[in-house]
Design a protein around this motif. Structure first.
Motif, PDB file in Angstrom:
ATOM      1  N   HIS A 563       0.856  -1.144  -0.202  1.00  0.00           N
ATOM      2  CA  HIS A 563       0.034   0.009  -0.053  1.00  0.00           C
ATOM      3  C   HIS A 563       0.769   1.201   0.071  1.00  0.00           C
ATOM      4  N   GLY A 564       2.301   1.221  -0.330  1.00  0.00           N
ATOM      5  CA  GLY A 564       2.858   2.369  -0.503  1.00  0.00           C
ATOM      6  C   GLY A 564       3.420   3.081   0.980  1.00  0.00           C
ATOM      7  N   THR A 565       4.291   4.265   0.859  1.00  0.00           N
ATOM      8  CA  THR A 565       4.844   4.543   1.739  1.00  0.00           C
ATOM      9  C   THR A 565       4.719   6.084   1.744  1.00  0.00           C
ATOM     10  N   THR A 566       4.691   6.906   3.040  1.00  0.00           N
ATOM     11  CA  THR A 566       4.696   8.385   3.162  1.00  0.00           C
ATOM     12  C   THR A 566       5.633   8.397   4.277  1.00  0.00           C
ATOM     13  N   ILE A 567       6.817   9.499   3.892  1.00  0.00           N
ATOM     14  CA  ILE A 567       7.537   9.847   4.772  1.00  0.00           C
ATOM     15  C   ILE A 567       7.283  11.278   5.115  1.00  0.00           C
ATOM     16  N   ARG A 568       7.114  11.717   6.426  1.00  0.00           N
ATOM     17  CA  ARG A 568       6.835  13.150   6.642  1.00  0.00           C
ATOM     18  C   ARG A 568       8.087  13.749   7.351  1.00  0.00           C
ATOM     19  N   LEU A 569       8.471  14.898   6.760  1.00  0.00           N
ATOM     20  CA  LEU A 569       9.816  15.739   7.398  1.00  0.00           C
ATOM     21  C   LEU A 569       8.994  16.917   8.324  1.00  0.00           C
ATOM     22  N   TYR A 570       9.134  17.022   9.674  1.00  0.00           N
ATOM     23  CA  TYR A 570       8.641  18.212  10.101  1.00  0.00           C
ATOM     24  C   TYR A 570       9.795  19.128  10.414  1.00  0.00           C
ATOM     25  N   LEU A 571       9.745  20.409   9.712  1.00  0.00           N
ATOM     26  CA  LEU A 571      10.857  21.350   9.829  1.00  0.00           C
ATOM     27  C   LEU A 571      10.576  22.469  10.543  1.00  0.00           C
ATOM     28  N   PRO A 572      11.314  23.054  11.440  1.00  0.00           N
ATOM     29  CA  PRO A 572      11.228  24.107  12.477  1.00  0.00           C
ATOM     30  C   PRO A 572      10.706  25.078  11.656  1.00  0.00           C
ATOM     31  N   ARG A 573       9.647  25.715  12.272  1.00  0.00           N
ATOM     32  CA  ARG A 573       9.159  27.082  11.653  1.00  0.00           C
ATOM     33  C   ARG A 573      10.319  28.351  12.007  1.00  0.00           C
ATOM     34  N   ALA A 574      10.172  29.189  10.994  1.00  0.00           N
ATOM     35  CA  ALA A 574      10.930  30.514  11.069  1.00  0.00           C
ATOM     36  C   ALA A 574       9.969  31.626  11.181  1.00  0.00           C
ATOM     37  N   LEU A 575      10.091  32.714  11.902  1.00  0.00           N
ATOM     38  CA  LEU A 575       9.323  33.837  12.013  1.00  0.00           C
ATOM     39  C   LEU A 575       9.871  34.899  10.984  1.00  0.00           C
ATOM     40  N   GLU A 576      11.068  34.749  10.747  1.00  0.00           N
ATOM     41  CA  GLU A 576      11.588  35.908   9.868  1.00  0.00           C
ATOM     42  C   GLU A 576      11.241  35.851   8.362  1.00  0.00           C
ATOM     43  N   ALA A 577      11.590  36.833   7.649  1.00  0.00           N
ATOM     44  CA  ALA A 577      11.253  36.831   6.172  1.00  0.00           C
ATOM     45  C   ALA A 577      12.309  36.004   5.520  1.00  0.00           C
ATOM     46  N   GLU A 578      11.733  35.523   4.410  1.00  0.00           N
ATOM     47  CA  GLU A 578      12.731  34.673   3.443  1.00  0.00           C
ATOM     48  C   GLU A 578      13.970  35.208   3.248  1.00  0.00           C
ATOM     49  N   ASP A 579      15.019  34.347   3.018  1.00  0.00           N
ATOM     50  CA  ASP A 579      16.273  34.774   2.708  1.00  0.00           C
ATOM     51  C   ASP A 579      16.333  34.499   1.293  1.00  0.00           C
ATOM     52  N   VAL A 580      16.561  35.296   0.320  1.00  0.00           N
ATOM     53  CA  VAL A 580      16.882  35.225  -1.160  1.00  0.00           C
ATOM     54  C   VAL A 580      18.276  34.578  -1.465  1.00  0.00           C
ATOM     55  N   GLU A 581      18.478  33.496  -2.118  1.00  0.00           N
ATOM     56  CA  GLU A 581      19.911  33.127  -2.379  1.00  0.00           C
ATOM     57  C   GLU A 581      20.610  33.862  -3.473  1.00  0.00           C
ATOM     58  N   VAL A 582      21.732  34.121  -3.186  1.00  0.00           N
ATOM     59  CA  VAL A 582      22.414  34.920  -4.179  1.00  0.00           C
ATOM     60  C   VAL A 582      23.681  34.326  -4.464  1.00  0.00           C
ATOM     61  N   ARG A 583      23.802  33.843  -5.712  1.00  0.00           N
ATOM     62  CA  ARG A 583      25.107  32.907  -6.044  1.00  0.00           C
ATOM     63  C   ARG A 583      26.277  33.754  -6.597  1.00  0.00           C
ATOM     64  N   ILE A 584      27.561  33.762  -5.888  1.00  0.00           N
ATOM     65  CA  ILE A 584      28.693  34.568  -6.647  1.00  0.00           C
ATOM     66  C   ILE A 584      29.984  33.580  -7.210  1.00  0.00           C
ATOM     67  N   ALA A 585      30.444  34.234  -7.938  1.00  0.00           N
ATOM     68  CA  ALA A 585      31.423  33.534  -8.476  1.00  0.00           C
ATOM     69  C   ALA A 585      32.907  33.310  -7.772  1.00  0.00           C
ATOM     70  N   ASP A 586      33.568  32.389  -7.713  1.00  0.00           N
ATOM     71  CA  ASP A 586      34.679  31.953  -7.059  1.00  0.00           C
ATOM     72  C   ASP A 586      35.492  33.281  -7.185  1.00  0.00           C
ATOM     73  N   LEU A 587      36.433  33.478  -6.015  1.00  0.00           N
ATOM     74  CA  LEU A 587      37.380  34.470  -5.903  1.00  0.00           C
ATOM     75  C   LEU A 587      38.611  33.826  -6.761  1.00  0.00           C
ATOM     76  N   PRO A 588      39.365  34.663  -7.442  1.00  0.00           N
ATOM     77  CA  PRO A 588      40.741  34.248  -7.985  1.00  0.00           C
ATOM     78  C   PRO A 588      41.599  33.768  -7.045  1.00  0.00           C
ATOM     79  N   VAL A 589      42.636  32.931  -7.291  1.00  0.00           N
ATOM     80  CA  VAL A 589      43.803  32.349  -6.354  1.00  0.00           C
ATOM     81  C   VAL A 589      44.840  33.382  -6.126  1.00  0.00           C
ATOM     82  N   VAL A 590      45.026  33.783  -4.981  1.00  0.00           N
ATOM     83  CA  VAL A 590      46.009  34.401  -4.666  1.00  0.00           C
ATOM     84  C   VAL A 590      46.969  33.891  -3.729  1.00  0.00           C
TER      85      VAL A 590
END
Length: 868
Positions: A563-590
């Motif tokens: 009859h199948g499987t259900t897996i539930r993840l309970y993740l802690p609630r956050a009251l703050e506004a969402e963080d928007v991910e910003v990806r940056i390039a790698d720094l040059p090697v020095v």
């Protein structure tokens, strides 16, 4: 036996290869002379020899001419058949010095025996280390003199090697099991102990060395042994047995136990003995017994009051039901606790494995990166190096999964909107699952945000979806459900390690084959998998479990066969506004020219990182442990940076080494490295304040960037300590500012500056510099704190370090410009190469009050010019 007509036809000797050779060889070429001249006694001994199944060789006469049987052929190896009729020094020159002394004693009539005699033979053209049992017996002629020496040869090479290998394995097993509060042993077929861990001493008062070699009856006592004997016999027939019972204890009483007998099978499938695991459940048993007696007392009260009023009878029945429910709830809680403790124990073991594995990956990765420079321009070689580095990446992912299960990875949590997150994965999931899987997503209304590591939750959702696909064999329906959930106190009591509160629930359901209760008990254990060989590592669900638990969440699985499987993840609630991910390039090697002291006990890791640092231009010193490193420090050699592994052998630990080194070399920069984050500088998955860590395995680029960052921060601290107090005299006058070149002019309009720096000393000093220059300063130790300040205060200029815990400086600047488009930006860093630095001022560490003030003024002018 003595008479013969022709040696080739009438020789009275048994069959076999050597018997035939004895009859056919031309013995006249040896010191024994023609076969017809052999004495009857020699003929008799030869006949007896070749008919024996045991490897034997007869060395006859003063030249020690060899005659042997079929059993000796394997001993002779490539020297057969020329060894038959040959002399001992001619066939075995490599052992003749030793054999000559033995034969001399034998010809004097001495019987000799040698057990497990080591030798190096050239029996197949190459040196071969072997082990023999040797028995030398003098053979007398009729006149009583010794005519030869008969040697019985039993080769024990494989047995001795196996014994040594077993000893090594038992040593490793002892290290692990001695740390466990569980009786661990191994019994052979005769019920004799062949292994016992240190917990036997705490239980029976006997050293494990005293137990090994003793019969189980002597250790357990006759009564306990008789009680366990039927279970032992079942296990020796190949059955894994689990049973409750009791064992005597050193305190004179009995303890309730849970005993498991697990047969150990050989490669051929035969039972070699029994692994024994004994768990102390005495406290649990006493509690259950007390509850049982209490229930019996209630039942007796009910029987005594049968004639009482219906209301009282109903009340007693209700009370009885509550007691039964309490017993059942306690048993469920204990079972859940036992499972949690088991997973915690396995987590510690896997974390240790991941540490060693990361060290190995560091050696491979570092050498491959160094090799890349040597083969630049060779397309095939570059492609192979790239493939090898991809393999290192997969190995690092495996180690990360082990650390995730053990709850020992350093997380980077952010506030995540799960609805947006799941929708963003829609294309990825459809490509991964294939066209045969129908995907339905159900979103609840008003979903909360959650505080979670987005990379890890993405991996978790992908793992759950792929497991569901495999359970449905590529055809079926996958349902992803999102909703808010509140777990109350009753639920928390029934589920170990769950805190009541508000959660975001992410459920993944499939229409697959489902799981049995036995499988569900093990489904979160690492390396457990129901998939065919080669179809899965068994780490997916264990990674999900460990990551969610480390994040303060909860995992619940529901399944039924068919009859199948259900897996539930309970993740802690956050009251703050969402963080928007910003990806940056790698720094040059020095690189740089400073002196770095590398402290690493693993020789291969040490040599690899030394070469990488030298390739970057640094002068490098090295030490194998903390004590050796301290000696280098105390020698007076100039050192700029201490780069040390966290987990080191010896009594002096790395944090203490760092403290003593900084006492002896003021201004010394310190950078830690480790492949295992649960240690003395990382707690709860978060790095201790003021500590810099580079996790293994790391790339050449990451090493270069981190070293420049740490050196720059330390240089800034030294400048802070050496700088005189800031006063009005150190700042330019109005006339000086007007006469100065444009870049050096200082605006006297006070600015509100948001200063973001995780180093407390640098942050405090820089704030003083800005305040003395007339600016208003708002301080923040992290990008996350800075974002809150941006929402609450009118900020003119952002001054931020590039390398911050969590969100980086360039990421913060992008968000700050979104919130306040006209804000000026200053990057304070040890590396002048900063991605996304367009429109910003780069301030190199170390800096002083004048440079900091000028950077703020220039940033203000730049932002004003852009707006105009």
């Amino acid at each position: 036996m003595d008479s013969f007509i022709d040696s080739r036809h009438a020789w009275p000797i048994g069959g076999g290869e050597t018997g035939e050779l004895v009859r056919r060889l031309d013995w006249s070429q040896t010191s024994l002379g023609p076969i017809e001249s052999w004495s009857p006694h020699l003929r008799f001994e030869v006949n007896t020899l070749v008919n024996s199944p045991i490897p034997k060789v007869l060395m006859w006469g003063p030249d020690h001419v060899m005659i042997y049987n079929d059993g000796y052929i394997a001993i002779a190896g490539g020297n057969h058949p020329r060894a038959l009729g040959g002399t001992v020094p001619g066939i075995w020159p490599e052992i003749w010095d030793w054999n000559r002394r033995v034969l001399e004693e034998g010809f004097r009539g001495t019987v000799q025996a040698f057990r497990d005699q080591p030798m190096t033979l050239m029996r197949n053209g190459v040196p071969e280390a072997v082990m023999f049992d040797l028995f030398y017996t003098p053979i007398h002629e009729v006149d009583g003199r010794v005519g030869g020496v008969l040697c019985t040869v039993l080769e024990n090479t494989d047995r001795v090697r196996a014994q040594r290998e077993l000893a090594r394995s038992e040593a490793e097993l002892r290290i692990i099991t001695d740390a466990m509060p569980v009786l661990v042993a191994f019994l052979d077929h005769g019920h004799v102990y062949r292994f016992a861990n240190r917990y036997y001493e705490a239980w029976f008062g006997l050293d494990p060395a005293e137990i090994v070699g003793r019969h189980a009856r002597d250790v357990l006592g006759a009564e306990a042994y008789a009680d366990r004997l039927p279970l032992l016999e079942r296990a020796l027939k190949g059955e894994s047995v689990t049973s409750d019972g009791w064992l005597p204890h050193r305190d004179g009483g009995r303890r309730a136990t849970e005993i498991r007998y697990i047969p150990r099978l050989s490669h051929s499938g035969m039972v070699e003995g029994i692994h024994v695991l004994v768990f102390d459940v005495d406290e649990r048993t006493r509690t259950e017994e007390a509850l049982r007696r209490h229930a019996e007392d209630l039942e007796r009260s009910v029987r005594h009051r049968k004639r009482a009023e219906d209301q009282l009878r109903a009340l007693n029945e209700t009370l009885e039901a509550r007691v039964v429910a309490a017993i059942d709830e306690r048993r469920q809680a204990e079972a859940a606790l036992a499972q949690s403790q088991k997973l915690e124990t396995i987590g510690k073991l896997t974390g240790g494995v991941a540490h060693d594995f990361n060290n190995l990956l560091q050696v491979v990765s570092g050498n491959l990166q160094l090799l890349q420079k040597d083969i630049a321009g060779q397309e095939r070689a570059e492609r192979r190096i790239a493939n090898a580095l991809a393999g290192v990446s997969r190995g690092a992912k495996l180690a990360s999964q082990l650390l995730a299960f053990g709850r020992r990875q350093a997380l980077e949590p952010k506030v995540v909107n799960v609805t947006r997150f799941v929708r963003g994965m829609d294309d990825l999931l459809r490509r991964a699952l294939g066209e045969g899987i129908e995907i339905e997503t159900i979103f609840g209304g008003g979903l909360w945000n959650t505080f979670i590591d987005p990379t890890q939750i993405e991996n978790a959702l992908l793992n759950l979806a792929i497991n569901a696909r495999d359970a449905m064999e590529g055809q079926g329906k996958l349902t992803i459900e999102l909703g808010n959930a509140s777990l109350d106190d009753a639920y928390a009591r029934a589920n170990v390690d769950v805190s009541p509160g508000q959660y975001v629930m992410l459920a993944v359901s499939d229409t697959g084959s489902g799981m049995s209760p036995a499988v569900m008990e093990k489904v979160f254990e690492p390396f457990f998998s129901t998939k065919p060989e080669g179809k899965g590592s068994g780490l997916g669900l264990s990674m999900v479990y460990g990551f969610v638990k480390q994040s303060g969440g909860h995992v619940k699985i529901y399944s039924e066969v068919g009859h199948g499987t259900t897996i539930r993840l309970y993740l802690p609630r956050a009251l703050e506004a969402e963080d928007v991910e910003v990806r940056i390039a790698d720094l040059p090697v020095v690189g740089g020219a400073e002196t770095v002291l590398v402290v690493e006990d693993d020789a291969e890791v040490r040599e690899t990182v030394v070469e990488m640092l030298r390739d970057l231009g640094y002068r490098v010193l090295k030490a194998v442990d903390a004590q050796s490193a301290l000696s280098v420090v105390e020698s007076g050699v100039p050192i700029d940076l201490l780069f040390t592994d966290v987990v080191m052998p010896g009594t002096l630990k790395s944090p203490e080494l760092a403290r003593k080194a900084k006492e002896r070399i003021p201004g010394l920069a310190v950078l830690f490295t480790s492949g295992y984050t649960e240690n003395s500088i990382v707690h709860g998955g978060r790095l201790d304040p003021g500590v810099d860590l580079l996790s293994k395995p790391y790339t050449r680029e990451a090493l270069a960037r981190k070293i420049r960052h740490v050196l720059a921060n330390e240089a800034q601290r030294r400048r802070v300590a050496a700088a005189p107090p800031i006063s009005d005299e150190t700042l330019p006058t109005v006339d000086e500012a007007e006469d100065a070149p444009a870049p050096a002019r200082r605006s006297f309009t006070p600015r509100t500056v948001l200063l973001v720096e995780d180093d407390e000393l640098i942050r405090a000093n820089s704030a003083d510099m800005l305040q003395d220059a007339g600016h208003v300063v708002v301080e923040a130790a992290s990008a996350e704190d800075a974002l809150v300040a941006l929402e609450t205060a009118p900020i003119d200029v952002l001054v931020t370090d590039v390398n911050l815990p969590g969100m980086s400086g360039p990421q913060l600047a992008r968000k700050a410009r979104t919130v306040k488009p006209g804000i000026g930006v200053v990057f304070a860093t040890g590396d002048a190469s900063v991605p996304d630095a367009e429109g910003a001022i780069v301030l190199s560490k170390p800096y002083g009050a004048r440079e900091l003030d000028q950077a703020v003024c220039r940033a203000t002018e730049t932002s004003s010019a852009e707006l105009s």
